[in-house]
Motif scaffolding. Structure first.
Motif, mmCIF file in Angstrom:
data_model
loop_
_atom_site.group_PDB
_atom_site.id
_atom_site.type_symbol
_atom_site.label_atom_id
_atom_site.label_comp_id
_atom_site.label_asym_id
_atom_site.label_seq_id
_atom_site.Cartn_x
_atom_site.Cartn_y
_atom_site.Cartn_z
ATOM 1 N N LEU A 282 31.617 46.611 46.735
ATOM 2 C CA LEU A 282 31.912 45.258 46.251
ATOM 3 C C LEU A 282 32.332 45.232 44.779
ATOM 4 O O LEU A 282 32.903 44.247 44.315
ATOM 5 N N ARG A 283 32.041 46.328 44.074
ATOM 6 C CA ARG A 283 32.308 46.332 42.624
ATOM 7 C C ARG A 283 33.773 46.002 42.278
ATOM 8 O O ARG A 283 34.024 45.083 41.483
ATOM 9 N N PRO A 284 34.773 46.701 42.879
ATOM 10 C CA PRO A 284 36.164 46.388 42.513
ATOM 11 C C PRO A 284 36.546 44.946 42.828
ATOM 12 O O PRO A 284 37.264 44.304 42.051
ATOM 13 N N LEU A 285 36.044 44.452 43.953
ATOM 14 C CA LEU A 285 36.330 43.063 44.342
ATOM 15 C C LEU A 285 35.761 42.091 43.306
ATOM 16 O O LEU A 285 36.417 41.139 42.869
ATOM 17 N N GLN A 286 34.532 42.371 42.866
ATOM 18 C CA GLN A 286 33.889 41.479 41.890
ATOM 19 C C GLN A 286 34.611 41.529 40.539
ATOM 20 O O GLN A 286 34.786 40.509 39.878
ATOM 21 N N GLU A 287 35.044 42.740 40.154
ATOM 22 C CA GLU A 287 35.761 42.873 38.878
ATOM 23 C C GLU A 287 37.068 42.086 38.916
ATOM 24 O O GLU A 287 37.410 41.348 37.997
ATOM 25 N N ARG A 288 37.775 42.250 40.008
ATOM 26 C CA ARG A 288 39.061 41.565 40.166
ATOM 27 C C ARG A 288 38.845 40.043 40.191
ATOM 28 O O ARG A 288 39.622 39.283 39.623
ATOM 29 N N TYR A 289 37.761 39.629 40.838
ATOM 30 C CA TYR A 289 37.459 38.195 40.910
ATOM 31 C C TYR A 289 37.251 37.630 39.502
ATOM 32 O O TYR A 289 37.782 36.583 39.149
ATOM 33 N N ARG A 290 36.496 38.375 38.695
ATOM 34 C CA ARG A 290 36.236 37.888 37.335
ATOM 35 C C ARG A 290 37.528 37.838 36.535
ATOM 36 O O ARG A 290 37.781 36.902 35.781
ATOM 37 N N GLU A 291 38.353 38.866 36.717
ATOM 38 C CA GLU A 291 39.631 38.907 35.998
ATOM 39 C C GLU A 291 40.493 37.704 36.350
ATOM 40 O O GLU A 291 40.968 36.989 35.480
ATOM 41 N N LEU A 292 40.676 37.482 37.651
ATOM 42 C CA LEU A 292 41.654 36.453 38.020
ATOM 43 C C LEU A 292 41.131 35.040 37.828
ATOM 44 O O LEU A 292 41.907 34.119 37.582
ATOM 45 N N THR A 293 39.803 34.863 37.884
ATOM 46 C CA THR A 293 39.306 33.507 37.617
ATOM 47 C C THR A 293 39.240 33.265 36.106
ATOM 48 O O THR A 293 39.193 32.124 35.659
ATOM 49 N N GLY A 294 39.255 34.343 35.331
ATOM 50 C CA GLY A 294 39.259 34.209 33.865
ATOM 51 C C GLY A 294 40.652 33.892 33.335
ATOM 52 O O GLY A 294 40.818 33.424 32.212
ATOM 53 N N LYS A 296 43.625 31.763 32.915
ATOM 54 C CA LYS A 296 43.826 30.311 33.081
ATOM 55 C C LYS A 296 45.091 30.014 33.899
ATOM 56 O O LYS A 296 46.137 30.576 33.664
ATOM 57 N N GLY A 297 44.942 29.165 34.888
ATOM 58 C CA GLY A 297 46.119 28.731 35.642
ATOM 59 C C GLY A 297 46.529 29.652 36.781
ATOM 60 O O GLY A 297 47.327 29.282 37.627
ATOM 61 N N TYR A 298 45.975 30.866 36.806
ATOM 62 C CA TYR A 298 46.408 31.851 37.811
ATOM 63 C C TYR A 298 46.220 31.343 39.237
ATOM 64 O O TYR A 298 47.147 31.323 40.042
ATOM 65 N N LEU A 299 44.997 30.890 39.505
ATOM 66 C CA LEU A 299 44.663 30.474 40.870
ATOM 67 C C LEU A 299 45.481 29.246 41.294
ATOM 68 O O LEU A 299 46.018 29.189 42.405
ATOM 69 N N ASP A 300 45.592 28.267 40.390
ATOM 70 C CA ASP A 300 46.351 27.048 40.730
ATOM 71 C C ASP A 300 47.791 27.385 41.058
ATOM 72 O O ASP A 300 48.357 26.870 42.023
ATOM 73 N N GLN A 301 48.358 28.277 40.263
ATOM 74 C CA GLN A 301 49.758 28.630 40.478
ATOM 75 C C GLN A 301 49.936 29.318 41.833
ATOM 76 O O GLN A 301 50.840 28.998 42.598
ATOM 77 N N LYS A 302 49.033 30.236 42.146
ATOM 78 C CA LYS A 302 49.099 30.951 43.437
ATOM 79 C C LYS A 302 48.940 29.976 44.608
ATOM 80 O O LYS A 302 49.635 30.076 45.613
#
Ligand code: TYM
Length: 328
Positions: A282-294, A296-302
């Motif tokens: 789960l570590r890589p998934l959690q790291e990536r999650y923190r990166e992409l939610t950090g 700004k705007g990434y998730l909304d745009q996707k």
């Protein structure tokens, strides 16, 4: 040759767990390069049971973030939120008008969920599988990768599609469920007789995708086993069987190799090793999650982009449905 199509969905309840991941999401990631894919956070399904608005808003984003963090990528997959594409509700209504109530009364998930809710059961909860059929049929999905608990809903979707095609002429593709032989039903840690679920009461039963290594260690340590000693795959020993199955799914080793490896070890060793394997997976998934939610705007745009693409496909299909039944 055009690729075959996949559709699948996941509810926007918080606390996605290892069952969601191993039974569904991980397969979506593995399959995505070979298909045209639509993956959906089904928020309209989520509101079939009461939700706090603020919590729901946050959960929609958390689930979407976890899907991207797990490896769904925009080159292969359209990832979107169900309520952003209005055709889902509209097709569900049309399908409601051809679906006999008796078919819905047979749904085991409705029986289970409505028992918990008693007098509060909404029409939405009863109608849930029709909305699910609309999700799938809008995108001409050939394949629907899900956990075993969704099998009955996919069969119902086929029945609804067939009924429509029979009445109005062929329009809907009949989808097949894709259920992994191993991982289609990951069991709970504290109650391995039941599937792992997001239940609020028994937080120890599930490993959540955002659990810390310490939380994972503590939960696995407390997992129910039995009073025997031998470590082997055995359906009659659900606790050990489930721990070994999770180990097998995450390490991708053969059953024989796993049994051989643990032949001289204790339950305590198995639990300790399994906890490390889960935490590492789960570590890589959690790291990536923190990166992409950090970011700004990434998730909304996707999600905006996903909704735009899904809407195009869904509107086309909805218009074809309206034509067939005489609404246009
Ligand atoms: P949901 O949100 O309950 O679960 C998402 C996916 O996770 C799988 N799953 C499991 N797999 C193995 N072991 C478990 N313990 C386990 N728990 C959950 C589920 O089978 C599912 O694949 N009705 C669906 C959402 C939905 C949908 C759709 C799915 C709405 N529309 C259209 C497919 C196609 C649901 O509630 O999933």
């Amino acid at each position: 040759m055009a690729k075959k199509k996949i559709f699948s969905g996941i509810q926007a309840t918080g606390n996605l767990h290892l069952g969601n991941y191993l039974g569904a999401i991980r397969n979506w990631v593995k399959l995505q390069a070979d298909y045209d894919n639509y993956f959906c956070v089904v928020d309209l399904h989520t509101i079939t049971v009461p939700q706090d608005p603020e919590v729901l808003r946050a959960n929609i984003r958390e689930v979407a973030g976890l899907l991207f963090a797990s490896g769904l990528d925009a080159d292969n997959s359209v990832v979107f939120v169900q309520s952003h594409v209005r055709a889902h509700s509209e097709l569900a209504w049309i399908l409601n008008c051809i679906t006999p109530m008796g078919w819905l009364h047979r749904m085991t998930q409705f029986k289970e969920k409505s028992e918990k809710q008693k007098d509060e059961v909404s029409i939405g909860l009863f109608d849930y599988p029709v909305l699910q059929a609309a999700d799938i049929l809008l995108y001409d999905a050939d394949l629907v990768p899900v956990g075993e608990d969704q099998k009955q809903h996919i069969e119902l979707c086929r029945d609804i599609a067939q009924r429509f095609n029979y009445r109005y002429g062929d329009l809907f593709v009949l989808p097949d469920a894709y259920i992994a032989e191993v991982g289609g039903r990951v069991m709970g840690l504290s109650n391995p007789e039941k599937k792992m679920s997001k239940s609020e009461e028994k937080k120890d039963d599930a490993i959540f995708l955002l659990d810390s290594p310490d939380q994972i260690r503590a939960k696995v340590k407390r997992a129910t086993t039995d009073s025997m000693r031998e470590i082997c795959f055995d359906d009659n020993r659900p606790g050990i069987n489930n721990l070994l199955t999770i180990y097998q799914l995450l390490t991708e080793k053969s059953k024989a190799a796993i049994v051989e490896y643990f032949s001289t070890k204790s339950y305590k060793d198995l639990k300790e090793e399994l906890a490390e394997v889960i935490a590492e997976s789960l570590r890589p998934l959690q790291e990536r999650y923190r990166e992409l939610t950090g970011e700004k705007g990434y998730l909304d745009q996707k999600l905006d982009e996903g909704a735009r693409l899904a809407d195009e496909a869904a509107e086309r299909k909805l218009k074809a449905v309206q034509d067939k039944i005489g609404l246009r």
